[in-house]
Enzyme design. Structure first.
Site, PDB file in Angstrom:
ATOM      1  N   GLU B 294      -6.565   6.033  -0.679  1.00 43.01           N
ATOM      2  CA  GLU B 294      -6.605   5.290   0.586  1.00 43.01           C
ATOM      3  C   GLU B 294      -7.573   5.911   1.588  1.00 43.01           C
ATOM      4  O   GLU B 294      -7.239   6.069   2.765  1.00 43.01           O
ATOM      5  CB  GLU B 294      -5.196   5.202   1.189  1.00 43.01           C
ATOM      6  CG  GLU B 294      -4.245   4.415   0.296  1.00 43.01           C
ATOM      7  CD  GLU B 294      -2.864   4.209   0.913  1.00 43.01           C
ATOM      8  OE1 GLU B 294      -2.416   5.069   1.679  1.00 43.01           O
ATOM      9  OE2 GLU B 294      -2.237   3.179   0.617  1.00 43.01           O
ATOM     10  N   ASP B 368       4.171   0.599  -4.051  1.00 46.04           N
ATOM     11  CA  ASP B 368       4.348   1.402  -2.841  1.00 46.04           C
ATOM     12  C   ASP B 368       5.704   1.156  -2.181  1.00 46.04           C
ATOM     13  O   ASP B 368       5.768   0.442  -1.185  1.00 46.04           O
ATOM     14  CB  ASP B 368       3.218   1.098  -1.854  1.00 46.04           C
ATOM     15  CG  ASP B 368       3.196   2.076  -0.694  1.00 46.04           C
ATOM     16  OD1 ASP B 368       3.848   3.130  -0.788  1.00 46.04           O
ATOM     17  OD2 ASP B 368       2.516   1.776   0.304  1.00 46.04           O
ATOM     18  N   GLU B 396       9.907   1.864   5.693  1.00 47.30           N
ATOM     19  CA  GLU B 396       8.602   1.228   5.878  1.00 47.30           C
ATOM     20  C   GLU B 396       8.605  -0.229   5.431  1.00 47.30           C
ATOM     21  O   GLU B 396       8.039  -1.082   6.099  1.00 47.30           O
ATOM     22  CB  GLU B 396       7.536   2.013   5.089  1.00 47.30           C
ATOM     23  CG  GLU B 396       6.162   1.342   5.110  1.00 47.30           C
ATOM     24  CD  GLU B 396       5.083   2.138   4.386  1.00 47.30           C
ATOM     25  OE1 GLU B 396       5.391   3.222   3.852  1.00 47.30           O
ATOM     26  OE2 GLU B 396       3.931   1.673   4.367  1.00 47.30           O
TER      27      GLU B 396
END
EC number: 3.2.1.131
Lengths: 703, 703
Positions: B294, B368, B396
């Site tokens: 990332e 993820d 998240e």
């Protein structure tokens, strides 16, 4: 309030380590039994006659406070009958003699017929009086023959929260935001009540809950409901909620093609939006606007003036009791211009062109909340436009949460300065401008950027609570002294031991001067880059020329300082002739302002008998050494202070000492590259090199 | 500990509203007198024979806990003499029978000679045993004939804090960071002790204090001292500190021209830096690295492999008891690739090429931390490289702090899944991979991204404390059940009322399934953009193709889902043949995984008897409705729950309900544009349009 009552009592009774949460509203049991019983005889009951939530808050606070201070339960009753020896809360609209001399929020506390009456024309005034009575007891003063009258000198007294939607606070050093946007409106943190109590205890009556670099979110239905949930809590403490607005919101969230303030659709959008807000928040306070400033959009994007922008918002507020606070903090990225002059140049031509619901909010100084700054030349220069003061409590430029800087002297220095707007000395102080007495403003306001955050003790540094306190007290009455406020705060917050009170008050009063000495003496300014933490007087490059350090100090081989006389930017011409005379001549300009206005040779002999270079070194070294003195003084009060608070402040002072030396070394090593002179005796040259201190500063630029 | 003791006792004795700070370590007085006295007879004193700070922590914790639970002061003595009826702490290196069966951190609690002995080979083991004994009492179990043996199944049990230098937490929903970098090392927040206590109570023995998107600051002298101050606190609780490292640090702060891991200067830099860290933190745990992931730099920038990078760090750690945790979370921005396959493709060729001090840290799923995800195909595919599990506690993708999702079932589902790495069923579960039993790994580890923040109650949502708890308990023993852990946590944290315990445990166990139903049923994933809050299944554009929503769900006029069979990306081929057989056939693939692996026509009849479209609608509607059921269930436990906690959770459930309906409406209105089918009875079509829900999502993109 019940839960607070119980906790407060318990904590005070068992000597639990103090985590700072209670601020100055400690209400610890008075140890002197005779004194306690004396108070108790005058506080046997509380008469609450009325249903106003604000009056209830007053009665509850008195009950909580007295229970803690006196160690006994004091009943709230609706009618005393023939009983005397109690406290009577009286909101009266009538021609009562006690309240004749009061303005709307003023209060009178008077002992009569063996009762203590707290009277006001408003429920909020009664609440302020209740806190005043508690303060009287907290600071150990007699309440036997009370006859206290107090009126706020300024009408709107606000905190500005630079809080963002993502939970951060711009320039916040005490944790994240208090406002939990993702949980609101359904979950209402009990802490909001304590925030409101703390503010009400000072007479703060308004809060702008979001950053002036505003998110348009706050004007959406979703967020209006969230803000309304806060307003519902604050209302019972006489506090109104205000919003910072994002000027292009009509485009961003309204779907319009323009945000031109003179466009009829835009005007209608603001009218409708304002109506929507008042439906959710009937006592909404109004809008705060940062426009055409530091990249924020504004009316100038459409060739309109600040007055055009402000007046459109004022028009939308017309049906309601709300105002527009339009910030004068504007400057352009012009390397040839002097940022000092920008606000005056843009705003004085607009004097008299603003709607009567608009107040222009001016930072205390012309640059940006520097540790020491001359007053903004706008004060006194806008007789037809109400001006509001914007101070900064949060320590953006005064050492974050690790430097102990008591700010009342910063506020007072500005408020007490004579603008000579009406010529002869006296009566034209900045305070008289903003309290409306000088120009007869129909509306008066004072605001400060808050230092509160979600840290348990609200302000990070426990000593920074005093700055919140001092701002609030001065907002109510700018004639109070820095010393008086410090003394009062210490006794309410830290200790009643007379020696410790004296020592800490003295430390507080000297703290700002010490900070200025090692940080920005003799009129230096803005030696930071980035987040305003690390010293970087050498900074030459930035996104804008006026965001570098060298723009401000102008060091060269000849000397140091920004020439703002006629030979330079001539910013001085923006002041009254009397002020110009004080500052125009480098021979007579007071040292604190010298380098603000003059480029002074390194070898120039100052009125201290030292050359500029030697004087600078003396300040930097003495300032840094004085932090060592602060440490010693603080160590002496240990027996009188809660151990957790003591340890916390001790740690912060150690950090401050280290950072003060870092500041000193950064400045002297850097300036030495221009002055080419040695560090004068008795000071010893830094043990490190310029490269060393630069390397240290670089750390704070890493993500 | 004194201050905590006093506060805990007080709060419990007076029924003060619970602010959640005490977590599951409540130690409230046991109301049943007979039971209390029974415990008290076995806990008349604590024998502490030794000077280890960790042993002292154990004794202090027992004293604090027993004082609260039993309402009496229990002395700590060094020698019991002839007295019996106490608790004896025994750290023994010798051939004591009690500890034969223990690994280094295991403990045995046994009643013998009328004393309760807590024995371990290490002081940390004794501490864990002390917490286990307290847990026994907190959950009301007998301690009369104790014979409890417990060994952690995994060696390194860590929290990963994604905390930044600026006080924010990446993916944090409970306020700012706990670590006050600007105050450290001189000011040490007393809260750090309570953080350590909470972790030690679960057996967590390591903490990575900074974000994997790491700042190089943490490798500077300045910050090493700050981290050392934390380590000094945590050490007494058996917790070691680890750092996330910024791979190019040798360039960024080291002044080198390269960060190539095979460059001799770079190697030397890491050796020197590591030495410096161990000088400040003698028990430093090691490095966690996110590299070439990332946008984070890494060894591939120099044409080196992940193994090259990891091994250079391992070499630097050679003289010390420290490890490298190298993350396998890598994927490239290739629109034609399947992100699902990236980690496997990059890491399996490196199996066996890592230094023995390296452990590769793998997220539970291949994408993820989705609400429901198949296990990562790396588990079972790296027999020669120790693999560590990376879970995520912070929510998240599971609703931030406003959705109640008990995560033990997410963790367990992954741990219990059979990888079939060694063929036949059973014995090759993911848990057996990471606990080392399958491949005989010499080193085992499990980590999870923490959900702690500076909010008073640590986790924002009080119910999210259970996720921290569950991770810790499973890290110690992955054979525990989700139900058992929930039951234990509720009784320690919320209530001992049997009906309420049952109701809340049931709510917890169902909460994740409910969330998945309204959020990502039948194998959908990643319908968010930006900060992962608002629904945006329609998101088509982003900085990278694999950061859009449509990349994942692949909706079209025919159907929905990502074909990962041989006709598609063939990601399934990364699994063992047995796993492939389970998931390869859309007719037999379990529904929770269906759209993870198959593009399924809208009209396809599923084994529920419904078409895909009808099944999707059923899930979305039932899921959202089930939040209403959660509200009803929660309302029933009101009498058994602290009023402040009750109100808090009630508010959050109201928000969850509103947002669940938003999720439902977003998905069905959007997918309907492809399926062209009506909402099936008995469900009613949303009251708003697709544009309405899109507008709502747009709010959360505004700054």
């Amino acid at each position: 309030m019940k839960r607070l009552t119980i906790l407060f009592l318990l904590l005070s009774s068992i000597g639990y380590a103090d985590d700072g949460y209670r601020l100055w509203l400690k209400y610890d049991l008075i140890k002197d039994v005779a004194k306690r019983e004396g108070y108790a005889r005058s506080a046997q009951f509380i008469v609450l006659n009325g249903t106003s939530p604000v009056l209830k808050s007053a009665a509850n606070e008195l009950q909580t406070g007295l229970q803690g201070l006196l160690g006994k339960s004091v009943p709230i009753i609706t009618n005393a009958g023939n009983r005397t020896g109690g406290i009577v809360l009286t909101e009266s609209k009538g021609p009562d003699a006690d309240i004749q001399q009061l303005n709307r929020e003023g209060y009178r506390i008077i002992k009569k017929q063996n009762n203590i009456t707290i009277a006001s024309k408003s429920d909020a005034g009664v609440l302020y009086g209740a806190f005043a009575l508690l303060r009287q007891i907290q600071t150990g003063q007699s309440i036997d023959n009370l006859a206290l009258t107090s009126n706020p000198k300024i009408q709107y007294r606000l905190l500005n929260h630079w809080d963002n939607t993502n939970g951060t606070i711009e320039r916040g050093y005490a944790g994240g935001t208090l406002w939990k946007w993702y949980e609101l409106p359904a979950t209402v943190d009990p802490r909001y009540v304590d925030y409101a109590r703390a503010n009400a205890s000072l007479g703060i009556n308004g809060t702008v809950v979001n950053n002036v670099n505003a998110s348009a979110r706050f004007l959406t239905d979703e967020y209006i409901q969230k803000v309304a949930a806060l307003a519902n809590v604050f209302r019972s403490y006489g506090i109104r909620v205000y919003l910072s607005v994002y000027f292009p919101a009509p485009k961003t969230i309204g779907g319009l093609k323009t945000a031109d303030p003179l466009d009829p659709d835009v005007k209608k959008w603001w009218v409708d939006k304002t109506k929507e807000i008042y439906k959710a928040i009937p006592d909404f306070g109004g809008y705060l606007v940062k426009a055409n400033s530091e990249g924020e959009p504004g009316p100038q994007d459409y060739d309109r003036t600040h007055a055009d922008g402000a007046n459109t918002l004022a028009e939308a507020l017309k049906p309601y009791d709300g105002i527009v606070m339009w910030r004068a903090f504007v400057y352009k990225a012009d390397p040839k211009a002097d940022r000092f002059k920008a606000a005056y140049e843009e705003f004085t031509p607009l004097d008299g062109k603003f709607d009567k619901k608009v107040i222009v909010q001016v930072k205390n100084g012309p640059i940006d909340f520097q540790p020491r700054e001359p007053f903004s030349p706008l004060f006194g220069a806008m007789p037809k436009t109400p001006l509001s003061m914007e101070f900064q409590i949060t320590q953006e430029y005064t050492g974050f949460a690790t430097h102990w800087v008591y700010e009342a002297p910063i506020f007072k220095e500005c408020l007490d300065t004579d603008t000579y707007a009406k010529g002869k000395a006296g009566g034209s102080t900045v305070a008289n401008v903003i309290d409306g007495s000088l120009h007869g403003y129909a509306m008066t306001a004072i605001a400060s950027v808050a230092n509160t955050g979600a840290d348990r003790n609200w302000t990070g540094n426990p000593m920074a609570q005093a700055n919140w306190y001092a701002f609030g007290r001065l907002a109510w009455d700018h004639t109070l002294t820095s010393e008086g406020i410090a003394n009062e705060w210490v006794r309410m917050t830290l200790t009643s031991d007379p020696n410790a009170v004296k020592t800490i008050t003295d430390l507080m009063l000297k703290s700002r001067g010490i900070y200025v000495d090692y940080n920005t003496p003799i009129g230096l300014s803005r030696p930071w880059s980035g987040i305003h933490f690390a010293p970087e007087p050498w900074q030459e490059k930035s996104a804008r020329p006026d965001w570098t350090a060298i723009y401000y100090h102008r060091a060269d081989s000849i000397g140091l300082g920004f020439d703002r006389t006629a030979t330079g930017s001539n910013a001085l011409a923006q002041y009254s002739p009397e002020v110009q005379r004080k500052w125009n001549n480098p021979e007579t300009c007071p040292l604190p302002y010298l380098l603000w206005f003059h480029h002074v040779p390194w070898t120039k002999k100052l009125n201290t008998g030292r050359t500029l270079w030697d004087e600078l070194c003396t300040r930097f070294y003495t300032g840094a050494d004085s932090v060592g003195w602060m440490q010693q003084q603080w160590a002496q009060v240990k027996p009188a202070i809660d151990p957790e608070i003591f340890a916390d402040v001790t740690g912060r002072l150690a950090t401050q000492r280290m950072e003060a030396i870092w500041w000193r070394d950064s400045w002297v090593l850097y300036l030495q590259t221009y002055s080419k002179k040695p560090i004068p005796a008795p000071f010893k040259k830094p043990e490190r090199t310029l490269e060393d201190v630069k390397r240290l500063s670089e750390i704070y630029k890493l993500r």
